[in-house]
Scaffold this motif. Structure first.
Motif, mmCIF file in Angstrom:
data_model
loop_
_atom_site.group_PDB
_atom_site.id
_atom_site.type_symbol
_atom_site.label_atom_id
_atom_site.label_comp_id
_atom_site.label_asym_id
_atom_site.label_seq_id
_atom_site.Cartn_x
_atom_site.Cartn_y
_atom_site.Cartn_z
ATOM 1 N N GLU A 57 0.842 -1.380 0.049
ATOM 2 C CA GLU A 57 -0.104 0.116 -0.035
ATOM 3 C C GLU A 57 0.960 1.388 0.044
ATOM 4 O O GLU A 57 2.064 1.308 0.565
ATOM 5 C CB GLU A 57 -1.153 0.103 1.064
ATOM 6 C CG GLU A 57 -0.498 0.226 2.506
ATOM 7 C CD GLU A 57 0.183 -1.319 3.146
ATOM 8 O OE1 GLU A 57 0.750 -1.154 4.123
ATOM 9 O OE2 GLU A 57 -0.135 -2.416 2.546
ATOM 10 N N THR A 58 0.234 2.326 -0.487
ATOM 11 C CA THR A 58 1.014 3.594 -0.610
ATOM 12 C C THR A 58 0.578 4.366 0.939
ATOM 13 O O THR A 58 -0.560 4.250 1.432
ATOM 14 C CB THR A 58 0.400 4.185 -1.719
ATOM 15 O OG1 THR A 58 0.854 3.823 -2.917
ATOM 16 C CG2 THR A 58 1.107 5.811 -1.645
ATOM 17 N N LYS A 59 1.602 5.085 1.356
ATOM 18 C CA LYS A 59 1.215 5.733 2.545
ATOM 19 C C LYS A 59 0.321 6.999 2.285
ATOM 20 O O LYS A 59 0.509 7.627 1.251
ATOM 21 C CB LYS A 59 2.712 6.591 3.123
ATOM 22 C CG LYS A 59 2.465 7.274 4.270
ATOM 23 C CD LYS A 59 3.776 7.780 4.786
ATOM 24 C CE LYS A 59 3.657 8.865 5.787
ATOM 25 N NZ LYS A 59 2.583 9.952 5.809
ATOM 26 N N THR A 60 -0.665 7.226 3.004
ATOM 27 C CA THR A 60 -1.683 8.071 2.817
ATOM 28 C C THR A 60 -2.042 9.093 3.926
ATOM 29 O O THR A 60 -2.405 10.054 3.630
ATOM 30 C CB THR A 60 -2.913 7.496 2.431
ATOM 31 O OG1 THR A 60 -3.381 6.674 3.462
ATOM 32 C CG2 THR A 60 -3.087 6.491 1.253
ATOM 33 N N VAL A 61 -1.469 8.923 5.083
ATOM 34 C CA VAL A 61 -1.904 9.916 6.242
ATOM 35 C C VAL A 61 -0.437 9.919 7.100
ATOM 36 O O VAL A 61 0.577 9.238 6.730
ATOM 37 C CB VAL A 61 -2.915 9.083 7.311
ATOM 38 C CG1 VAL A 61 -4.260 9.098 6.601
ATOM 39 C CG2 VAL A 61 -2.395 7.864 7.841
ATOM 40 N N LYS A 62 -0.519 11.099 7.980
ATOM 41 C CA LYS A 62 0.687 11.177 8.646
ATOM 42 C C LYS A 62 1.079 9.961 9.686
ATOM 43 O O LYS A 62 0.309 9.067 9.986
ATOM 44 C CB LYS A 62 0.215 12.433 9.696
ATOM 45 C CG LYS A 62 1.359 12.601 10.650
ATOM 46 C CD LYS A 62 1.060 13.799 11.669
ATOM 47 C CE LYS A 62 1.666 14.219 12.800
ATOM 48 N NZ LYS A 62 1.972 13.065 13.723
ATOM 49 N N GLU A 108 9.977 8.152 0.644
ATOM 50 C CA GLU A 108 8.644 7.582 0.353
ATOM 51 C C GLU A 108 7.700 8.332 1.297
ATOM 52 O O GLU A 108 6.427 7.840 1.365
ATOM 53 C CB GLU A 108 8.792 6.187 0.558
ATOM 54 C CG GLU A 108 9.582 5.321 -0.061
ATOM 55 C CD GLU A 108 9.351 3.914 -0.340
ATOM 56 O OE1 GLU A 108 8.762 3.346 0.594
ATOM 57 O OE2 GLU A 108 10.079 3.239 -0.813
#
Length: 123
Positions: A57-62, A108
């Motif tokens: 998955e891609t990082k989406t939040v802090k 990233e």
């Protein structure tokens, strides 16, 4: 015997690139490189290292967990510039501008801070 911290694990898309970035930031070295795990540390016998593991998955939040880095007494700004030159970027996560730290993100997008110089864990 109580548990001890062994690795901080960072989920990554490009494990070797993340390992190279963080090894350069911390002046550590790559200790082990496998397809699904890259470990860096100051030495193979060091008490704690960083392990990079694959994440689809891609990082989406802090981040809910981040690293705080510190420097010598007069090197904070120079170190921030050096880290930016390695591929980090400045990020805004709600700072006021009066903080004694600077928030950066690795290639990233994982946030970390360069905090004012400290001599102990609490001061």
């Amino acid at each position: 015997m109580p548990a001890t911290l062994h690795h901080v694990v960072i989920d990554s898309h490009d494990l070797p690139a993340q390992a190279r970035f963080w090894a350069a930031v911390l002046d550590w070295r790559i200790l082990s490189e496998r397809e699904r795990e890259v470990v860096i540390g100051p030495d193979v016998n060091a008490p704690v290292g960083i392990c990079f593991m694959p994440a689809p998955e891609t990082k989406t939040v802090k981040n809910r967990l981040h690293l705080d880095l510190t420097t010598g007494p007069t090197e904070q700004e120079a170190e921030i510039e050096r880290i930016l030159g390695l591929g980090a970027r400045r990020v805004e996560i709600g700072q006021t501008g009066d903080e004694s730290w600077t928030v950066l993100a690795d290639p990233e997008g994982n946030e970390f801070c360069v905090v004012r110089p400290k001599n102990t864990l609490i001061g």
